[in-house]
Structure formats: structure tokens, C-alpha cells
Design a protein around this motif. Structure first.
Motif, PDB file in Angstrom:
ATOM      1  N   ARG A 286       6.999 -66.381 -96.006  1.00  0.00           N
ATOM      2  CA  ARG A 286       5.523 -66.533 -96.174  1.00  0.00           C
ATOM      3  C   ARG A 286       4.840 -67.419 -95.226  1.00  0.00           C
ATOM      4  NH1 ARG A 286       8.514 -66.852-100.986  1.00  0.00           N
ATOM      5  NH2 ARG A 286       8.076 -65.078-102.551  1.00  0.00           N
ATOM      6  N   PRO A 287       4.404 -66.662 -94.206  1.00  0.00           N
ATOM      7  CA  PRO A 287       3.545 -67.442 -93.040  1.00  0.00           C
ATOM      8  C   PRO A 287       2.381 -68.088 -93.463  1.00  0.00           C
ATOM      9  CG  PRO A 287       4.034 -65.092 -92.201  1.00  0.00           C
ATOM     10  CD  PRO A 287       4.245 -65.393 -93.731  1.00  0.00           C
ATOM     11  N   GLY A 288       1.727 -67.422 -94.485  1.00  0.00           N
ATOM     12  CA  GLY A 288       0.667 -68.377 -95.178  1.00  0.00           C
ATOM     13  C   GLY A 288       0.794 -69.587 -95.696  1.00  0.00           C
ATOM     14  N   GLY A 289       2.163 -69.864 -96.112  1.00  0.00           N
ATOM     15  CA  GLY A 289       2.415 -71.114 -96.321  1.00  0.00           C
ATOM     16  C   GLY A 289       2.908 -72.120 -95.542  1.00  0.00           C
ATOM     17  N   ILE A 290       2.919 -71.949 -94.252  1.00  0.00           N
ATOM     18  CA  ILE A 290       3.424 -72.535 -93.095  1.00  0.00           C
ATOM     19  C   ILE A 290       2.256 -73.718 -92.940  1.00  0.00           C
ATOM     20  CG2 ILE A 290       4.092 -72.879 -90.521  1.00  0.00           C
ATOM     21  CD1 ILE A 290       5.101 -70.046 -90.892  1.00  0.00           C
ATOM     22  N   ASP A 291       2.757 -74.957 -92.810  1.00  0.00           N
ATOM     23  CA  ASP A 291       1.913 -76.370 -92.660  1.00  0.00           C
ATOM     24  C   ASP A 291       2.375 -76.887 -91.867  1.00  0.00           C
ATOM     25  OD1 ASP A 291       0.401 -78.380 -92.810  1.00  0.00           O
ATOM     26  OD2 ASP A 291      -0.061 -78.344 -94.813  1.00  0.00           O
ATOM     27  N   CYS A 292       1.889 -76.694 -90.544  1.00  0.00           N
ATOM     28  CA  CYS A 292       2.560 -77.768 -89.279  1.00  0.00           C
ATOM     29  C   CYS A 292       2.388 -79.049 -89.436  1.00  0.00           C
ATOM     30  CB  CYS A 292       2.161 -76.960 -88.143  1.00  0.00           C
ATOM     31  SG  CYS A 292       2.965 -75.315 -87.641  1.00  0.00           S
ATOM     32  N   THR A 293       1.132 -79.482 -89.876  1.00  0.00           N
ATOM     33  CA  THR A 293       0.639 -80.787 -89.983  1.00  0.00           C
ATOM     34  C   THR A 293       1.671 -81.495 -90.951  1.00  0.00           C
ATOM     35  OG1 THR A 293      -1.465 -80.339 -89.730  1.00  0.00           O
ATOM     36  CG2 THR A 293      -1.159 -82.398 -90.720  1.00  0.00           C
ATOM     37  N   LYS A 294       1.946 -80.874 -92.098  1.00  0.00           N
ATOM     38  CA  LYS A 294       3.083 -81.547 -92.913  1.00  0.00           C
ATOM     39  C   LYS A 294       4.553 -81.551 -92.178  1.00  0.00           C
ATOM     40  CE  LYS A 294       0.662 -82.185 -96.654  1.00  0.00           C
ATOM     41  NZ  LYS A 294       0.155 -83.773 -97.051  1.00  0.00           N
ATOM     42  N   LEU A 295       4.900 -80.304 -91.474  1.00  0.00           N
ATOM     43  CA  LEU A 295       6.069 -80.416 -91.166  1.00  0.00           C
ATOM     44  C   LEU A 295       6.547 -81.498 -89.965  1.00  0.00           C
ATOM     45  CD1 LEU A 295       6.514 -76.583 -90.233  1.00  0.00           C
ATOM     46  CD2 LEU A 295       7.979 -77.767 -91.782  1.00  0.00           C
ATOM     47  N   TRP A 296       5.340 -81.653 -89.234  1.00  0.00           N
ATOM     48  CA  TRP A 296       5.624 -82.637 -88.026  1.00  0.00           C
ATOM     49  C   TRP A 296       5.439 -83.899 -88.529  1.00  0.00           C
ATOM     50  CZ3 TRP A 296       7.736 -78.882 -86.532  1.00  0.00           C
ATOM     51  CH2 TRP A 296       7.156 -77.719 -85.831  1.00  0.00           C
ATOM     52  N   GLU A 297       5.374 -84.319 -89.956  1.00  0.00           N
ATOM     53  CA  GLU A 297       5.263 -85.537 -90.635  1.00  0.00           C
ATOM     54  C   GLU A 297       6.968 -85.917 -90.664  1.00  0.00           C
ATOM     55  OE1 GLU A 297       3.335 -85.711 -94.128  1.00  0.00           O
ATOM     56  OE2 GLU A 297       1.259 -85.507 -93.157  1.00  0.00           O
ATOM     57  N   PHE A 298       7.785 -85.021 -90.708  1.00  0.00           N
ATOM     58  CA  PHE A 298       9.232 -85.368 -90.810  1.00  0.00           C
ATOM     59  C   PHE A 298      10.445 -84.649 -90.061  1.00  0.00           C
ATOM     60  CE2 PHE A 298       8.003 -82.184 -93.979  1.00  0.00           C
ATOM     61  CZ  PHE A 298       8.975 -80.964 -93.797  1.00  0.00           C
ATOM     62  N   THR A 299       9.704 -83.755 -89.346  1.00  0.00           N
ATOM     63  CA  THR A 299      10.594 -83.040 -88.169  1.00  0.00           C
ATOM     64  C   THR A 299       9.818 -82.465 -87.101  1.00  0.00           C
ATOM     65  OG1 THR A 299      12.496 -81.372 -88.297  1.00  0.00           O
ATOM     66  CG2 THR A 299      10.162 -80.602 -89.017  1.00  0.00           C
ATOM     67  N   THR A 300      10.591 -82.036 -85.936  1.00  0.00           N
ATOM     68  CA  THR A 300      10.049 -81.550 -84.599  1.00  0.00           C
ATOM     69  C   THR A 300       9.939 -80.146 -84.743  1.00  0.00           C
ATOM     70  OG1 THR A 300      12.045 -82.126 -83.429  1.00  0.00           O
ATOM     71  CG2 THR A 300      10.527 -83.890 -83.779  1.00  0.00           C
ATOM     72  N   LEU A 301       9.455 -79.580 -83.607  1.00  0.00           N
ATOM     73  CA  LEU A 301       9.542 -78.287 -83.179  1.00  0.00           C
ATOM     74  C   LEU A 301      10.833 -77.893 -82.806  1.00  0.00           C
ATOM     75  CD1 LEU A 301       8.525 -75.493 -82.660  1.00  0.00           C
ATOM     76  CD2 LEU A 301       7.742 -76.165 -80.419  1.00  0.00           C
ATOM     77  N   ASP A 302      11.610 -78.763 -81.990  1.00  0.00           N
ATOM     78  CA  ASP A 302      12.923 -78.486 -81.364  1.00  0.00           C
ATOM     79  C   ASP A 302      13.927 -78.690 -82.557  1.00  0.00           C
ATOM     80  OD1 ASP A 302      12.039 -78.521 -78.785  1.00  0.00           O
ATOM     81  OD2 ASP A 302      12.647 -80.624 -78.329  1.00  0.00           O
ATOM     82  N   ARG A 303      13.660 -79.519 -83.372  1.00  0.00           N
ATOM     83  CA  ARG A 303      14.732 -79.355 -84.725  1.00  0.00           C
ATOM     84  C   ARG A 303      14.391 -78.069 -85.712  1.00  0.00           C
ATOM     85  NH1 ARG A 303      18.073 -83.370 -86.067  1.00  0.00           N
ATOM     86  NH2 ARG A 303      17.770 -82.986 -88.464  1.00  0.00           N
ATOM     87  N   SER A 304      13.143 -77.805 -85.764  1.00  0.00           N
ATOM     88  CA  SER A 304      12.937 -76.450 -86.394  1.00  0.00           C
ATOM     89  C   SER A 304      13.637 -75.529 -85.743  1.00  0.00           C
ATOM     90  CB  SER A 304      11.539 -76.294 -86.692  1.00  0.00           C
ATOM     91  OG  SER A 304      10.807 -77.464 -87.246  1.00  0.00           O
ATOM     92  N   ILE A 305      13.479 -75.272 -84.475  1.00  0.00           N
ATOM     93  CA  ILE A 305      14.122 -74.141 -83.919  1.00  0.00           C
ATOM     94  C   ILE A 305      15.537 -74.188 -84.016  1.00  0.00           C
ATOM     95  CG2 ILE A 305      14.297 -73.221 -81.627  1.00  0.00           C
ATOM     96  CD1 ILE A 305      11.327 -72.793 -82.749  1.00  0.00           C
ATOM     97  N   LYS A 306      15.949 -75.441 -83.851  1.00  0.00           N
ATOM     98  CA  LYS A 306      17.528 -75.549 -83.939  1.00  0.00           C
ATOM     99  C   LYS A 306      17.848 -75.119 -85.372  1.00  0.00           C
ATOM    100  CE  LYS A 306      21.171 -78.667 -82.240  1.00  0.00           C
ATOM    101  NZ  LYS A 306      21.690 -79.735 -81.532  1.00  0.00           N
ATOM    102  N   HIS A 307      17.176 -75.527 -86.381  1.00  0.00           N
ATOM    103  CA  HIS A 307      17.683 -75.211 -87.626  1.00  0.00           C
ATOM    104  C   HIS A 307      17.617 -73.852 -87.729  1.00  0.00           C
ATOM    105  CE1 HIS A 307      17.418 -74.809 -91.963  1.00  0.00           C
ATOM    106  NE2 HIS A 307      16.089 -74.263 -92.087  1.00  0.00           N
TER     107      HIS A 307
END
Length: 186
Positions: free
Chosen positions: A47-68
């Protein structure tokens, strides 16, 4: 691909990478596997409409998200597909992907969200090819055709042919692929 898999640690990432922020991640990057389609293939919903990068980057990083994401792909290949194969009694090598565009606006798919999705699409296309049998896009807003034309350039022709943009009254078409019990509110 062997060099890439070695470089990113794909061979051992299921056991070696602790994505301790997974529970929070799924709140702000809604995606998961839900049941199987009528042919026994796993069904993945995003559900791309629910992606909230501001909230994501409060507890993870882009690199960790890609690794996930890489860890999830390895789990899909090594755990989910074999389980679906056993359950259906036939070899399963692909999934049905549903992208629910509810809540997507032009601003949703710009900037960081586009960057994440483009990176993931590139990884999947280059290193996990042919895992998607079909991609069904639902709840697409009118402006989506413009957005899709921008994203589509990052996909190879083979992948583009697998993508089906369903009409607003998509339920009947979805039921051709997925039984009702696997379409409950997800």
C-alpha cells in the motif's frame, strides 16, 4: 548476481540481519504476504499510499530498509515459496502482487517514496527476476496514469506486461485470481 549477492550478504541475510524495527516499519511501510491465489501462489500486498518516510526515518534508515527488503526476498525464495509449493502440491515459483493505491496522491510518489520504490524495483528486476507472475493495481486514482508513466520507465518490457491496472470496481476481477477468504480486509 553472484557478486551482488556476496556483496550484500544475501546468502546469510535471513539469519544474520536483525531488523528489530520490523513491527514499526510495517506501520509506515504497509506490505506483507497474505494467503495464496487460486493457483496456490503467495499473494503479496503493498500500500504505497501508507508509506510515511518522515516516520520511517525516525527509527530506521534507507540502507536498513533496503537490506530488510533483500532479507524479505530471500525469505520469500527460501521459505514462502517452498511452503506454498508443499501446501498446493505443485512447485510455486512466482507470486501475485497487489498494489493498493488507495491514499496515493501525486505528492505521495515523489521524493523519498519514489527513491525507495525505484531502488527496490531495480533490485528485484536485476537480482530476483521472474518472481512476480502478475501485478494487479487497485484503487488507482485518476492521476495515477501520469505517475505510472514516470515509474514505468524503470521497468523492463517483460515486467511491464505483467502489470494490470484494474478498474475501480476491481473485486470481480480480483476474485478470478484470489478466493474471497484471501481477500478479507487486509
Amino acid at each position: 548476481t553472484i557478486n551482488w549477492r556476496t556483496k550484500v550478504g544475501a546468502y546469510t541475510i535471513i539469519d544474520d540481519f536483525d531488523f528489530h524495527e520490523a513491527e514499526s516499519f510495517f506501520k509506515y511501510y504497509p506490505e506483507n504476504f497474505y494467503g495464496v491465489c487460486r493457483q496456490g501462489q503467495p499473494v503479496y500486498i503493498q500500500r504505497p499510499g501508507g508509506i510515511d518516510c518522515t516516520k520511517l526515518w525516525e527509527f530506521t534508515t534507507l540502507d536498513r530498509s533496503i537490506k530488510h527488503h533483500i532479507q524479505r526476498q530471500e525469505s520469500y525464495v527460501n521459505q514462502i515459496l517452498p511452503a506454498a509449493s508443499i501446501s498446493s502440491g505443485k512447485i510455486q515459483e512466482q507470486s501475485i502482487v497487489i498494489i493498493d493505491m488507495e491514499g496515493v496522491t501525486v505528492s505521495t510518489l515523489t521524493g523519498e517514496v519514489t527513491s525507495i520504490m525505484r531502488t527496490i524495483m531495480k533490485i528485484d528486476q536485476d537480482h530476483y527476476p521472474e518472481l512476480m507472475d502478475k501485478c494487479l493495481i487497485i484503487n488507482a486514482p485518476t492521476t495515477f496514469r501520469i505517475i505510472f508513466s514516470m515509474v514505468q520507465v524503470f521497468l523492463d518490457a517483460r515486467t511491464q506486461k505483467k502489470i494490470v491496472l484494474l478498474p475501480r470496481d476491481f473485486r470481480e476481477e480480483l476474485l478470478k485470481h484470489i478466493s474471497p477468504e484471501n481477500l478479507e480486509e487486509r
